[in-house]
Design a protein around this motif. Structure first.
Motif, PDB file in Angstrom:
ATOM      1  N   VAL A 156     -27.248  61.055  15.356  1.00 54.08           N
ATOM      2  CA  VAL A 156     -26.917  60.550  16.686  1.00 54.08           C
ATOM      3  C   VAL A 156     -26.576  61.737  17.578  1.00 54.08           C
ATOM      4  CG1 VAL A 156     -25.429  59.045  18.049  1.00 54.08           C
ATOM      5  CG2 VAL A 156     -26.008  58.414  15.702  1.00 54.08           C
ATOM      6  N   SER A 157     -27.307  61.872  18.666  1.00 52.75           N
ATOM      7  CA  SER A 157     -27.088  62.974  19.616  1.00 52.75           C
ATOM      8  C   SER A 157     -27.071  64.327  18.913  1.00 52.75           C
ATOM      9  CB  SER A 157     -25.777  62.755  20.386  1.00 52.75           C
ATOM     10  OG  SER A 157     -25.822  61.557  21.125  1.00 52.75           O
ATOM     11  N   GLY A 158     -27.939  64.486  17.918  1.00 54.19           N
ATOM     12  CA  GLY A 158     -28.064  65.756  17.219  1.00 54.19           C
ATOM     13  C   GLY A 158     -27.128  65.950  16.045  1.00 54.19           C
ATOM     14  N   SER A 159     -26.210  65.021  15.819  1.00 51.21           N
ATOM     15  CA  SER A 159     -25.248  65.144  14.715  1.00 51.21           C
ATOM     16  C   SER A 159     -25.529  64.099  13.643  1.00 51.21           C
ATOM     17  CB  SER A 159     -23.814  64.965  15.229  1.00 51.21           C
ATOM     18  OG  SER A 159     -23.493  65.956  16.179  1.00 51.21           O
ATOM     19  N   ARG A 160     -25.504  64.528  12.383  1.00 49.99           N
ATOM     20  CA  ARG A 160     -25.723  63.590  11.287  1.00 49.99           C
ATOM     21  C   ARG A 160     -24.438  62.823  10.997  1.00 49.99           C
ATOM     22  NH1 ARG A 160     -29.937  62.982   8.241  1.00 49.99           N
ATOM     23  NH2 ARG A 160     -30.792  65.019   8.812  1.00 49.99           N
ATOM     24  N   ILE A 161     -24.572  61.505  10.833  1.00 53.73           N
ATOM     25  CA  ILE A 161     -23.431  60.631  10.594  1.00 53.73           C
ATOM     26  C   ILE A 161     -23.377  60.274   9.113  1.00 53.73           C
ATOM     27  CG2 ILE A 161     -22.278  58.497  11.256  1.00 53.73           C
ATOM     28  CD1 ILE A 161     -22.706  60.542  13.507  1.00 53.73           C
ATOM     29  N   LYS A 162     -22.277  60.579   8.460  1.00 52.71           N
ATOM     30  CA  LYS A 162     -22.131  60.286   7.042  1.00 52.71           C
ATOM     31  C   LYS A 162     -21.757  58.824   6.846  1.00 52.71           C
ATOM     32  CE  LYS A 162     -21.879  61.208   2.651  1.00 52.71           C
ATOM     33  NZ  LYS A 162     -23.127  61.510   1.887  1.00 52.71           N
ATOM     34  N   LEU A 163     -22.588  58.102   6.073  1.00 56.98           N
ATOM     35  CA  LEU A 163     -22.339  56.691   5.800  1.00 56.98           C
ATOM     36  C   LEU A 163     -22.074  56.483   4.315  1.00 56.98           C
ATOM     37  CD1 LEU A 163     -25.198  54.997   7.891  1.00 56.98           C
ATOM     38  CD2 LEU A 163     -22.872  55.561   8.625  1.00 56.98           C
ATOM     39  N   SER A 164     -21.231  55.507   4.017  1.00 55.51           N
ATOM     40  CA  SER A 164     -21.019  55.122   2.624  1.00 55.51           C
ATOM     41  C   SER A 164     -22.252  54.373   2.129  1.00 55.51           C
ATOM     42  CB  SER A 164     -19.781  54.233   2.495  1.00 55.51           C
ATOM     43  OG  SER A 164     -20.024  52.962   3.084  1.00 55.51           O
ATOM     44  N   LYS A 165     -22.297  54.109   0.839  1.00 51.96           N
ATOM     45  CA  LYS A 165     -23.445  53.405   0.255  1.00 51.96           C
ATOM     46  C   LYS A 165     -23.662  52.050   0.915  1.00 51.96           C
ATOM     47  CE  LYS A 165     -24.934  51.313  -4.116  1.00 51.96           C
ATOM     48  NZ  LYS A 165     -24.582  51.104  -5.545  1.00 51.96           N
ATOM     49  N   ARG A 166     -22.600  51.257   1.069  1.00 54.23           N
ATOM     50  CA  ARG A 166     -22.735  49.927   1.662  1.00 54.23           C
ATOM     51  C   ARG A 166     -23.010  50.009   3.155  1.00 54.23           C
ATOM     52  NH1 ARG A 166     -24.337  46.580  -2.192  1.00 54.23           N
ATOM     53  NH2 ARG A 166     -22.783  46.248  -3.834  1.00 54.23           N
ATOM     54  N   GLU A 167     -22.369  50.951   3.826  1.00 55.87           N
ATOM     55  CA  GLU A 167     -22.638  51.127   5.253  1.00 55.87           C
ATOM     56  C   GLU A 167     -24.111  51.444   5.475  1.00 55.87           C
ATOM     57  OE1 GLU A 167     -18.253  52.918   6.586  1.00 55.87           O
ATOM     58  OE2 GLU A 167     -19.974  54.239   6.302  1.00 55.87           O
ATOM     59  N   TYR A 168     -24.648  52.314   4.620  1.00 51.66           N
ATOM     60  CA  TYR A 168     -26.061  52.672   4.767  1.00 51.66           C
ATOM     61  C   TYR A 168     -26.965  51.463   4.516  1.00 51.66           C
ATOM     62  CZ  TYR A 168     -30.590  54.834   4.272  1.00 51.66           C
ATOM     63  OH  TYR A 168     -31.917  55.138   4.442  1.00 51.66           O
ATOM     64  N   SER A 169     -26.625  50.644   3.530  1.00 52.80           N
ATOM     65  CA  SER A 169     -27.440  49.466   3.227  1.00 52.80           C
ATOM     66  C   SER A 169     -27.492  48.514   4.419  1.00 52.80           C
ATOM     67  CB  SER A 169     -26.879  48.740   1.997  1.00 52.80           C
ATOM     68  OG  SER A 169     -26.969  49.544   0.845  1.00 52.80           O
ATOM     69  N   VAL A 170     -26.334  48.277   5.043  1.00 55.10           N
ATOM     70  CA  VAL A 170     -26.289  47.412   6.223  1.00 55.10           C
ATOM     71  C   VAL A 170     -27.075  48.049   7.364  1.00 55.10           C
ATOM     72  CG1 VAL A 170     -24.787  46.401   7.984  1.00 55.10           C
ATOM     73  CG2 VAL A 170     -24.089  46.363   5.576  1.00 55.10           C
ATOM     74  N   PHE A 171     -26.836  49.340   7.573  1.00 54.44           N
ATOM     75  CA  PHE A 171     -27.507  50.047   8.666  1.00 54.44           C
ATOM     76  C   PHE A 171     -29.025  50.061   8.472  1.00 54.44           C
ATOM     77  CE2 PHE A 171     -29.302  53.958  10.429  1.00 54.44           C
ATOM     78  CZ  PHE A 171     -28.948  53.817  11.760  1.00 54.44           C
ATOM     79  N   GLN A 172     -29.485  50.300   7.243  1.00 52.40           N
ATOM     80  CA  GLN A 172     -30.925  50.355   7.000  1.00 52.40           C
ATOM     81  C   GLN A 172     -31.592  49.017   7.303  1.00 52.40           C
ATOM     82  OE1 GLN A 172     -32.541  50.489   2.968  1.00 52.40           O
ATOM     83  NE2 GLN A 172     -33.889  52.160   3.580  1.00 52.40           N
ATOM     84  N   HIS A 173     -30.927  47.914   6.946  1.00 55.04           N
ATOM     85  CA  HIS A 173     -31.522  46.605   7.221  1.00 55.04           C
ATOM     86  C   HIS A 173     -31.636  46.376   8.727  1.00 55.04           C
ATOM     87  CE1 HIS A 173     -32.944  42.716   5.955  1.00 55.04           C
ATOM     88  NE2 HIS A 173     -32.134  42.121   6.801  1.00 55.04           N
ATOM     89  N   LEU A 174     -30.641  46.812   9.471  1.00 53.62           N
ATOM     90  CA  LEU A 174     -30.712  46.703  10.928  1.00 53.62           C
ATOM     91  C   LEU A 174     -31.805  47.616  11.484  1.00 53.62           C
ATOM     92  CD1 LEU A 174     -26.892  46.679  11.744  1.00 53.62           C
ATOM     93  CD2 LEU A 174     -28.477  44.775  12.092  1.00 53.62           C
ATOM     94  N   ALA A 175     -31.927  48.822  10.912  1.00 50.92           N
ATOM     95  CA  ALA A 175     -32.927  49.777  11.397  1.00 50.92           C
ATOM     96  C   ALA A 175     -34.346  49.298  11.111  1.00 50.92           C
ATOM     97  CB  ALA A 175     -32.691  51.148  10.762  1.00 50.92           C
ATOM     98  N   LEU A 176     -34.561  48.725   9.931  1.00 50.42           N
ATOM     99  CA  LEU A 176     -35.884  48.196   9.604  1.00 50.42           C
ATOM    100  C   LEU A 176     -36.281  47.091  10.578  1.00 50.42           C
ATOM    101  CD1 LEU A 176     -35.653  48.029   5.703  1.00 50.42           C
ATOM    102  CD2 LEU A 176     -37.279  49.408   7.011  1.00 50.42           C
ATOM    103  N   ALA A 193     -29.489  40.350   2.080  1.00 51.24           N
ATOM    104  CA  ALA A 193     -30.244  41.575   1.821  1.00 51.24           C
ATOM    105  C   ALA A 193     -29.413  42.583   1.043  1.00 51.24           C
ATOM    106  CB  ALA A 193     -30.712  42.190   3.135  1.00 51.24           C
ATOM    107  N   ILE A 194     -28.110  42.623   1.298  1.00 50.15           N
ATOM    108  CA  ILE A 194     -27.248  43.611   0.656  1.00 50.15           C
ATOM    109  C   ILE A 194     -26.779  43.145  -0.713  1.00 50.15           C
ATOM    110  CG2 ILE A 194     -25.165  45.006   0.895  1.00 50.15           C
ATOM    111  CD1 ILE A 194     -27.485  45.428   2.985  1.00 50.15           C
ATOM    112  N   TYR A 195     -26.377  41.882  -0.813  1.00 45.20           N
ATOM    113  CA  TYR A 195     -25.766  41.402  -2.053  1.00 45.20           C
ATOM    114  C   TYR A 195     -26.667  40.477  -2.856  1.00 45.20           C
ATOM    115  CZ  TYR A 195     -21.554  43.443  -0.118  1.00 45.20           C
ATOM    116  OH  TYR A 195     -20.646  44.328   0.401  1.00 45.20           O
ATOM    117  N   GLY A 196     -27.514  39.699  -2.187  1.00 42.01           N
ATOM    118  CA  GLY A 196     -28.471  38.853  -2.880  1.00 42.01           C
ATOM    119  C   GLY A 196     -27.839  38.034  -3.979  1.00 42.01           C
TER     120      GLY A 196
END
Length: 234
Positions: free
Chosen positions: A144-164, A178-181
């Motif tokens: 974001v704005s040139g800086s990498r944002i560190k996400l936890s495993k679950r945060e990344y899973s939620v974020f990836q589903h939104l990004a897809l 999608a995350i827990y199924g």
């Protein structure tokens, strides 16, 4: 992401499973019964990103037919000991997405799976750009704005589903599924709201504009977008 593995010689894939687990992948070994009675969870909304790895077996063609006949659109990757052009062609024509020949590394399996998933959602490239945000589909944290944002495993899973599904409204139930199924470790449903809140804070703090990027569409769900983008409901 979860991967279902059908491999009758589990000792042959110890290295592979170790690499996949180190990458944060949840693994579940399945038996022959899975293809007859265990496909239900894969047909639920949000489960299309869970891959199926098929090892050497006598009825691998029957298993692929069972998956596709049931309506399963999940990535199906066949793991083979030796290369055979006709065999590979037959498996792909039956519905397999890819065939990987030994030696098989977890990084290759994961990269091929991510490639299949992003194309399923209509993304040709390895990333999508939304305003100041660059979201990656290969496991890397967003920038974001040139800086990498560190996400936890679950945060990344939620974020990836939104990004897809960027620029589309996704219901909280769809994200949860999608995350827990079918996981036996299912938390309370408000956990998605908690992760959304954490993601918004991280994205807004890194963004030069202060934009949170995850919008609440009341009564329908969440949407990853920049302020100027229109909304598409799914």
């Amino acid at each position: 992401m979860r991967m279902y593995i059908f491999e009758q010689r589990q000792e042959r894939c110890v290295g592979l499973t170790s690499e996949l687990r180190s990458a944060g992948i949840e693994l579940q070994f399945v038996t022959e019964d899975f293809f007859q009675n265990g496909l239900g969870p894969l047909l639920q909304p949000g489960q299309q990103t869970n891959a199926i790895l098929l090892g050497e077996c006598s009825d691998i063609r029957g298993h692929i037919r069972a998956l596709r006949s049931a309506g399963c659109v999940n990535p199906v990757i066949v793991l083979r000991d030796f290369r055979n052009a006709k065999d590979t062609s037959d498996l792909l024509n039956l519905g397999a997405d890819d065939v990987i020949v030994s030696p098989i590394r977890g990084t290759e399996v994961l990269s091929r799976t991510n490639s299949i998933i992003r194309r399923h959602y209509g993304h040709a490239a390895e990333s999508v750009i939304v305003g100041e945000l660059t979201a990656y589909f290969d496991g890397r944290d967003p920038i974001v704005s040139g800086s990498r944002i560190k996400l936890s495993k679950r945060e990344y899973s939620v974020f990836q589903h939104l990004a897809l599904n960027s620029n589309k409204v996704i219901s909280k139930d769809a994200i949860y599924d999608a995350i827990y199924g079918a996981s036996i470790d299912q938390p309370f449903d408000k956990v998605i709201d908690v992760y959304i809140c954490k993601l918004r804070k991280k994205l807004a703090s890194a963004s030069h504009s202060g934009w949170q990027y995850i919008e609440t569409v009341h009564g329908r769900g969440y949407k990853l977008s920049s302020p100027e983008l229109p909304t598409e409901v799914v």
